[in-house]
Write an enzyme that holds these catalytic residues in place. Structure first.
Site, PDB file in Angstrom:
ATOM      1  N   ASP A   1     -13.620 -12.595 -12.108  1.00  0.00           N
ATOM      2  CA  ASP A   1     -12.140 -12.731 -12.288  1.00  0.00           C
ATOM      3  C   ASP A   1     -11.513 -11.973 -12.854  1.00  0.00           C
ATOM      4  OD1 ASP A   1      -9.986 -14.182 -12.497  1.00  0.00           O
ATOM      5  OD2 ASP A   1      -9.928 -15.347 -14.565  1.00  0.00           O
ATOM      6  N   GLY A   2     -10.459 -11.393 -12.233  1.00  0.00           N
ATOM      7  CA  GLY A   2      -9.249 -10.020 -12.230  1.00  0.00           C
ATOM      8  C   GLY A   2      -9.322  -9.852 -13.694  1.00  0.00           C
TER       9      GLY A   2
ATOM     10  N   HIS B   1       0.836  -1.079   0.129  1.00  0.00           N
ATOM     11  CA  HIS B   1      -0.260   0.510  -0.481  1.00  0.00           C
ATOM     12  C   HIS B   1       1.040   1.234  -0.610  1.00  0.00           C
ATOM     13  CE1 HIS B   1      -3.575  -2.774   1.571  1.00  0.00           C
ATOM     14  NE2 HIS B   1      -3.461  -2.390   0.592  1.00  0.00           N
TER      15      HIS B   1
ATOM     16  N   HIS C   1      -7.518  -7.895  -8.282  1.00  0.00           N
ATOM     17  CA  HIS C   1      -7.790  -8.429  -6.580  1.00  0.00           C
ATOM     18  C   HIS C   1      -8.768  -7.893  -5.545  1.00  0.00           C
ATOM     19  CE1 HIS C   1      -6.278 -10.845  -9.232  1.00  0.00           C
ATOM     20  NE2 HIS C   1      -6.242 -12.374  -8.822  1.00  0.00           N
TER      21      HIS C   1
ATOM     22  N   GLU D   1     -13.610  -8.433  -7.466  1.00  0.00           N
ATOM     23  CA  GLU D   1     -13.863  -9.927  -6.140  1.00  0.00           C
ATOM     24  C   GLU D   1     -14.222 -11.053  -6.428  1.00  0.00           C
ATOM     25  OE1 GLU D   1     -11.529  -9.750  -3.452  1.00  0.00           O
ATOM     26  OE2 GLU D   1     -12.799 -11.912  -3.498  1.00  0.00           O
TER      27      GLU D   1
ATOM     28  N   ASP E   1      -2.914  -8.545  -7.148  1.00  0.00           N
ATOM     29  CA  ASP E   1      -2.747  -8.741  -6.076  1.00  0.00           C
ATOM     30  C   ASP E   1      -3.239  -9.999  -5.294  1.00  0.00           C
ATOM     31  OD1 ASP E   1      -1.715  -8.874  -3.489  1.00  0.00           O
ATOM     32  OD2 ASP E   1      -3.789  -7.424  -2.708  1.00  0.00           O
TER      33      ASP E   1
ATOM     34  N   SER F   1      -6.856  -2.351  -0.595  1.00  0.00           N
ATOM     35  CA  SER F   1      -6.322  -0.971  -1.736  1.00  0.00           C
ATOM     36  C   SER F   1      -7.754  -0.250  -2.326  1.00  0.00           C
ATOM     37  CB  SER F   1      -5.618  -2.110  -2.803  1.00  0.00           C
ATOM     38  OG  SER F   1      -6.619  -3.087  -2.758  1.00  0.00           O
TER      39      SER F   1
HETATM   40  N1  SAM Z   1      -5.387  -6.087  -2.434  1.00  0.00           N
HETATM   41  C1  SAM Z   1      -6.191  -6.405  -0.737  1.00  0.00           C
HETATM   42  C2  SAM Z   1      -6.265  -5.336  -1.091  1.00  0.00           C
HETATM   43  O1  SAM Z   1      -4.472  -5.133  -0.789  1.00  0.00           O
HETATM   44  O2  SAM Z   1      -6.556  -4.769   0.245  1.00  0.00           O
HETATM   45  C3  SAM Z   1      -6.208  -7.978  -1.233  1.00  0.00           C
HETATM   46  C4  SAM Z   1      -6.541  -8.532  -2.009  1.00  0.00           C
HETATM   47  S1  SAM Z   1      -6.295 -10.168  -1.417  1.00  0.00           S
HETATM   48  C5  SAM Z   1      -4.758 -10.191  -1.077  1.00  0.00           C
HETATM   49  C6  SAM Z   1      -6.783 -11.267  -2.675  1.00  0.00           C
HETATM   50  C7  SAM Z   1      -8.413 -11.567  -3.272  1.00  0.00           C
HETATM   51  O3  SAM Z   1      -8.374 -12.172  -4.519  1.00  0.00           O
HETATM   52  C8  SAM Z   1      -9.313 -12.138  -2.210  1.00  0.00           C
HETATM   53  O4  SAM Z   1     -10.256 -11.372  -1.459  1.00  0.00           O
HETATM   54  C9  SAM Z   1      -9.441 -13.514  -3.077  1.00  0.00           C
HETATM   55  O5  SAM Z   1     -10.754 -13.535  -2.942  1.00  0.00           O
HETATM   56  C10 SAM Z   1      -9.017 -12.610  -4.810  1.00  0.00           C
HETATM   57  N2  SAM Z   1      -9.544 -13.139  -5.704  1.00  0.00           N
HETATM   58  C11 SAM Z   1      -8.903 -15.172  -6.238  1.00  0.00           C
HETATM   59  N3  SAM Z   1      -8.810 -15.039  -7.237  1.00  0.00           N
HETATM   60  C12 SAM Z   1      -9.416 -14.019  -7.871  1.00  0.00           C
HETATM   61  C13 SAM Z   1      -9.558 -13.956  -9.418  1.00  0.00           C
HETATM   62  N4  SAM Z   1      -9.384 -15.634  -9.893  1.00  0.00           N
HETATM   63  N5  SAM Z   1      -9.980 -12.638  -9.546  1.00  0.00           N
HETATM   64  C14 SAM Z   1     -10.895 -11.969  -8.304  1.00  0.00           C
HETATM   65  N6  SAM Z   1     -10.076 -11.838  -7.368  1.00  0.00           N
HETATM   66  C15 SAM Z   1      -9.625 -13.094  -6.620  1.00  0.00           C
END
Ligand code: SAM
Length: 280
Positions: A143-144, A19, A42, A118, A164, A100
């Site tokens: 899907d991200g 961050h 993500h 997400e 992320d 984030s």
């Molecule tokens: N970026 C956030 C932050 O810094 O506050 C934290 C994110 S966390 C490390 C990863 C997230 O990605 C999780 O909440 C998970 O559910 C989500 N996730 C996993 N695979 C994903 C995908 N293919 N597309 C979108 N989100 C996904």
């Protein structure tokens, strides 16, 4: 298959590094008067309560944000990030940690845009609720990696793409490289910021080799370690790989990392790194 919940880890040393870098990139993008897109592939839940069962169970934030947020000798490079953290903690106690998307929400201007994805069935509604009244934001349960293809290039032709993933699936290590390639093919001037954990050093070496092999240039690696590399389970360090970093970022991180290292790893067993994986 989505078992990762960021609520166990929010505000830990890896979040502090991620961050800090995210905020510095956003502040640099704001130096021009033109709008930009913040694409968070993500995004997580957005807001994390630090007195929750999840956060208390690991206590990771105690060795992260709790160590720095009230120090009065913070370097200028932390100012934007800390302003976001303080916005959610108006009195003396640290109750919430902004993820984030909420950091971006605080720092972006009225005319910038956020696109957040997400997948988790519990975290997605929390994230959506946070942004219900924010006309700048689109929040999707999607899907991200697909969004990189769908959203780039943005109409403004300026963007920060934050990737992320949880790396709970081994395929994440390949998917991030594919995602960056897909994005870069469509939008070579965007700034891409990829977070990585050091659990097994070999995985990160391979990731860096694969990124180098894409032929993409201007790849900066930033890392903060809290323990020496190890074969045991557990994250010993984390880093950010930034493609097309703002020109000041290298110097800013060289200023900031020694302070962060001293503040977060007072036992002296940590390390820091700012290095061009591929230069200009
Ligand atoms: N970026 C956030 C932050 O810094 O506050 C934290 C994110 S966390 C490390 C990863 C997230 O990605 C999780 O909440 C998970 O559910 C989500 N996730 C996993 N695979 C994903 C995908 N293919 N597309 C979108 N989100 C996904």
């Amino acid at each position: 298959m989505l078992s990762y919940r960021h609520s166990f880890h929010a505000g830990n040393h890896a979040d502090v590094l991620k961050h800090s870098v995210q905020s510095l990139i956003i502040e640099s993008l704001k130096e021009k008067d033109k709008p930009f897109l913040y694409l968070d592939t993500h995004a997580g839940a957005g807001r994390y309560q630090l007195s929750s069962e999840h956060a208390e169970r690991t206590g990771e934030y105690l060795e992260g944000i709790a160590r720095i947020w009230q120090r009065d000798d913070q370097p200028a490079e932390l100012a934007a990030y800390m302003s976001a953290v303080k916005h959610f903690n108006r009195n003396e106690s640290l109750r919430y940690y902004p993820g984030s998307p909420l950091i971006a929400r605080q720092l972006l201007r009225e005319y910038d845009k956020l696109h957040l994805t997400e997948l988790h069935p519990s975290d997605f509604p929390l994230l959506r609720n946070e942004f219900q009244k924010d006309a700048r934001a689109r929040v999707l349960r999607a899907d991200g990696y697909q969004q990189i293809k769908a959203q780039l290039p943005p109409p403004s032709r300026r963007a920060l793409i934050l990737m992320d993933p949880p790396y709970e699936l081994k395929t994440d290590y390949q998917d991030v490289v594919k995602g960056i390639q897909e994005g870069y093919k469509r939008f070579a001037t965007g700034t891409y910021a990829l977070w990585y954990p050091v659990v097994m050093r070999q995985q990160i070496k391979r990731l860096l080799r694969e990124l180098e092999a894409t032929g993409i240039r201007r790849i900066l690696q930033i890392e903060l370690g809290v323990r020496p590399d190890s074969d045991q389970r557990g994250m010993t360090a984390s880093g950010m790989i930034v493609i097309n970093p703002p020109w000041k970022l290298e110097q800013q991180m060289n200023n900031l990392l020694p302070w962060l290292l001293e503040a977060l790893v007072p036992n002296g067993h940590g390390h820091q790194l700012v290095k061009w994986v591929v230069p200009e």
